[in-house]
Write a protein that holds these residues in place. Structure first.
Motif, short mmCIF file in Angstrom:
data_model
loop_
_atom_site.label_atom_id
_atom_site.label_comp_id
_atom_site.label_asym_id
_atom_site.label_seq_id
_atom_site.Cartn_x
_atom_site.Cartn_y
_atom_site.Cartn_z
N ARG A 107 -2.20 17.89 -0.91
CA ARG A 107 -2.80 18.53 -2.08
C ARG A 107 -2.44 20.01 -2.17
NH1 ARG A 107 -6.68 14.65 -1.01
NH2 ARG A 107 -7.76 15.89 0.57
N GLU A 108 -2.45 20.69 -1.02
CA GLU A 108 -2.08 22.11 -0.99
C GLU A 108 -0.62 22.30 -1.39
OE1 GLU A 108 -3.91 24.85 -0.44
OE2 GLU A 108 -5.68 23.59 -0.36
N LEU A 109 0.24 21.44 -0.89
CA LEU A 109 1.66 21.56 -1.22
C LEU A 109 1.91 21.27 -2.70
CD1 LEU A 109 3.28 19.87 1.89
CD2 LEU A 109 3.34 22.29 1.29
N GLU A 110 1.19 20.30 -3.27
CA GLU A 110 1.36 19.98 -4.69
C GLU A 110 0.87 21.12 -5.57
OE1 GLU A 110 -0.48 16.21 -5.25
OE2 GLU A 110 1.23 15.11 -4.45
N VAL B 210 0.85 -1.19 0.00
CA VAL B 210 0.00 0.00 0.00
C VAL B 210 0.88 1.24 0.00
CG1 VAL B 210 -2.00 -1.04 1.12
CG2 VAL B 210 -0.18 -0.10 2.50
N PRO B 211 0.45 2.33 -0.68
CA PRO B 211 1.21 3.57 -0.62
C PRO B 211 1.03 4.26 0.73
CG PRO B 211 -0.72 3.86 -2.01
CD PRO B 211 -0.68 2.42 -1.60
N TYR B 212 2.09 4.84 1.23
CA TYR B 212 2.06 5.54 2.51
C TYR B 212 2.72 6.89 2.32
CZ TYR B 212 3.78 7.04 7.06
OH TYR B 212 4.09 7.79 8.15
N SER B 213 2.09 7.94 2.81
CA SER B 213 2.66 9.27 2.75
C SER B 213 2.72 9.82 4.17
CB SER B 213 1.82 10.19 1.87
OG SER B 213 2.38 11.47 1.85
#
Length: 133
Positions: A51-54, A40-43
């Motif tokens: 989302r704000e940072l991207e 599973v992906p983990y951030s």
């Protein structure tokens, strides 16, 4: 006593012994071929903040974590489903990717379409093509 599964619930075939692994949920020792592995992906950054940072152009790292579960925990967590006997006998992959539907987009009518005029054909070009085998 009848056999419930043809492969006895394992993937090892006729290889003999294999290493044991620990379940990440309950800590039970499970043969490696019987364990269910889930990646599973983990951030480390929460989703709304990511989302704000991207949007601002930052790169948010995503790590892939592989967890190993025993059969009991995999069923409890909903990773595996209990199947009927005839479904267990069928050779169907459990993690089948959903079929992708191709979406055909039509260009809007407001844009002028760019058409190319066909190149004028010359008699030499057609004769040269016919002359060569």
């Amino acid at each position: 006593m009848p056999k419930k599964r043809k492969n006895r619930g394992r993937h090892k075939g006729d290889k003999g012994k294999e290493p044991m692994v620990y379940c990440d949920n309950c800590g039970k020792l499970v043969p490696r071929s019987k364990a269910v592995r889930v990646t599973v992906p983990y951030s480390p950054v929460p989703g709304d903040l990511a989302r704000e940072l991207e949007k601002q152009g930052a790169i948010v790292p995503r790590y892939y974590v592989t967890k190993t579960y025993c059969i009991n925990c995999a069923i409890y967590l909903g990773i595996l489903k209990v199947r009927a006997e005839d479904e267990r006998k069928r050779k169907v992959s459990l993690t089948k990717a959903p079929a992708r539907r191709e979406v055909i987009t039509v260009p809007p009518a407001s844009k002028p379409s760019q058409t190319q005029t066909p190149a004028p054909s010359t008699s030499q070009g057609t004769q040269g093509a016919q002359a060569k085998p």
